[in-house]
Write a protein that holds these residues in place. Structure first.
Motif, short mmCIF file in Angstrom:
data_model
loop_
_atom_site.label_atom_id
_atom_site.label_comp_id
_atom_site.label_asym_id
_atom_site.label_seq_id
_atom_site.Cartn_x
_atom_site.Cartn_y
_atom_site.Cartn_z
N MET A 1 0.84 -1.18 0.00
CA MET A 1 0.00 0.00 0.00
C MET A 1 0.89 1.24 0.00
O MET A 1 1.91 1.29 0.67
N PHE A 2 0.47 2.23 -0.74
CA PHE A 2 1.18 3.50 -0.81
C PHE A 2 0.33 4.58 -0.14
O PHE A 2 -0.89 4.59 -0.28
N THR A 3 0.98 5.45 0.56
CA THR A 3 0.30 6.55 1.24
C THR A 3 0.10 7.71 0.28
O THR A 3 0.98 8.02 -0.51
N ILE A 4 -1.06 8.35 0.38
CA ILE A 4 -1.33 9.57 -0.36
C ILE A 4 -1.20 10.73 0.63
O ILE A 4 -1.84 10.71 1.68
N GLU A 5 -0.37 11.70 0.28
CA GLU A 5 -0.19 12.88 1.12
C GLU A 5 -0.45 14.13 0.30
O GLU A 5 -0.25 14.13 -0.91
N ASN A 6 -0.87 15.20 0.97
CA ASN A 6 -1.03 16.47 0.27
C ASN A 6 0.32 17.20 0.26
O ASN A 6 1.32 16.67 0.76
N LEU A 7 0.38 18.38 -0.30
CA LEU A 7 1.64 19.11 -0.41
C LEU A 7 2.22 19.52 0.94
O LEU A 7 3.42 19.81 1.04
N TYR A 11 -1.41 13.19 5.81
CA TYR A 11 -2.01 11.96 5.30
C TYR A 11 -3.39 12.26 4.71
O TYR A 11 -4.21 12.91 5.35
N VAL A 12 -3.61 11.78 3.50
CA VAL A 12 -4.88 12.00 2.81
C VAL A 12 -5.59 10.67 2.58
O VAL A 12 -6.81 10.61 2.58
N GLY A 13 -4.84 9.59 2.37
CA GLY A 13 -5.43 8.29 2.11
C GLY A 13 -4.37 7.30 1.67
O GLY A 13 -3.19 7.47 1.95
N GLY A 14 -4.82 6.29 0.94
CA GLY A 14 -3.90 5.27 0.47
C GLY A 14 -4.39 4.64 -0.82
O GLY A 14 -5.57 4.70 -1.16
N TYR A 42 -7.14 13.96 -5.26
CA TYR A 42 -6.07 13.13 -4.70
C TYR A 42 -6.15 11.68 -5.18
O TYR A 42 -5.14 11.08 -5.56
N GLY A 43 -7.34 11.12 -5.15
CA GLY A 43 -7.51 9.73 -5.58
C GLY A 43 -7.21 9.54 -7.05
O GLY A 43 -6.53 8.59 -7.44
N THR A 44 -7.69 10.45 -7.87
CA THR A 44 -7.45 10.37 -9.32
C THR A 44 -5.96 10.43 -9.63
O THR A 44 -5.44 9.62 -10.41
N ARG A 45 -5.27 11.37 -9.01
CA ARG A 45 -3.83 11.51 -9.24
C ARG A 45 -3.07 10.27 -8.75
O ARG A 45 -2.17 9.78 -9.43
N ALA A 46 -3.44 9.75 -7.59
CA ALA A 46 -2.77 8.57 -7.05
C ALA A 46 -2.99 7.35 -7.95
O ALA A 46 -2.06 6.58 -8.20
N ILE A 47 -4.20 7.18 -8.47
CA ILE A 47 -4.48 6.06 -9.37
C ILE A 47 -3.68 6.20 -10.66
O ILE A 47 -3.12 5.21 -11.16
N ASN A 48 -3.60 7.39 -11.21
CA ASN A 48 -2.80 7.59 -12.42
C ASN A 48 -1.34 7.22 -12.21
O ASN A 48 -0.72 6.57 -13.06
N ILE A 49 -0.78 7.62 -11.09
CA ILE A 49 0.61 7.28 -10.78
C ILE A 49 0.77 5.77 -10.61
O ILE A 49 1.71 5.16 -11.12
N LEU A 50 -0.17 5.15 -9.89
CA LEU A 50 -0.10 3.71 -9.67
C LEU A 50 -0.25 2.93 -10.97
O LEU A 50 0.44 1.92 -11.17
#
Length: 63
Positions: A1-7, A11-14, A42-50
């Motif tokens: 699992m990868f952590t999602i953080e804001n700037l 912690y924002v999510g995972g 945040y979720g959209t950007r994290a999914i694109n990176i993943l």
């Protein structure tokens, strides 16, 4: 699992890869964004990176 953080480093999510099938090169994705941070991309950007990681680095073929 990868952590999602804001700037600000908060912690924002995972987001994570699930059910990786190396034989068939398939996988699924899970994402969780805290309620206070939803709707901000945040979720959209994290999914694109993943997805880039899964396809380009792990050489998986299908979600």
């Amino acid at each position: 699992m990868f952590t999602i953080e804001n700037l600000n480093g908060e912690y924002v999510g995972g987001v994570n890869l699930n059910s990786i099938d190396e034989k068939n090169c398939t996988f699924s994705i899970g994402v969780q964004v805290d309620r206070d941070h939803r709707g901000k991309g945040y979720g959209t950007r994290a999914i694109n990176i993943l997805l880039k990681y899964a396809f380009l680095e792990l050489r998986l073929k299908q979600v």
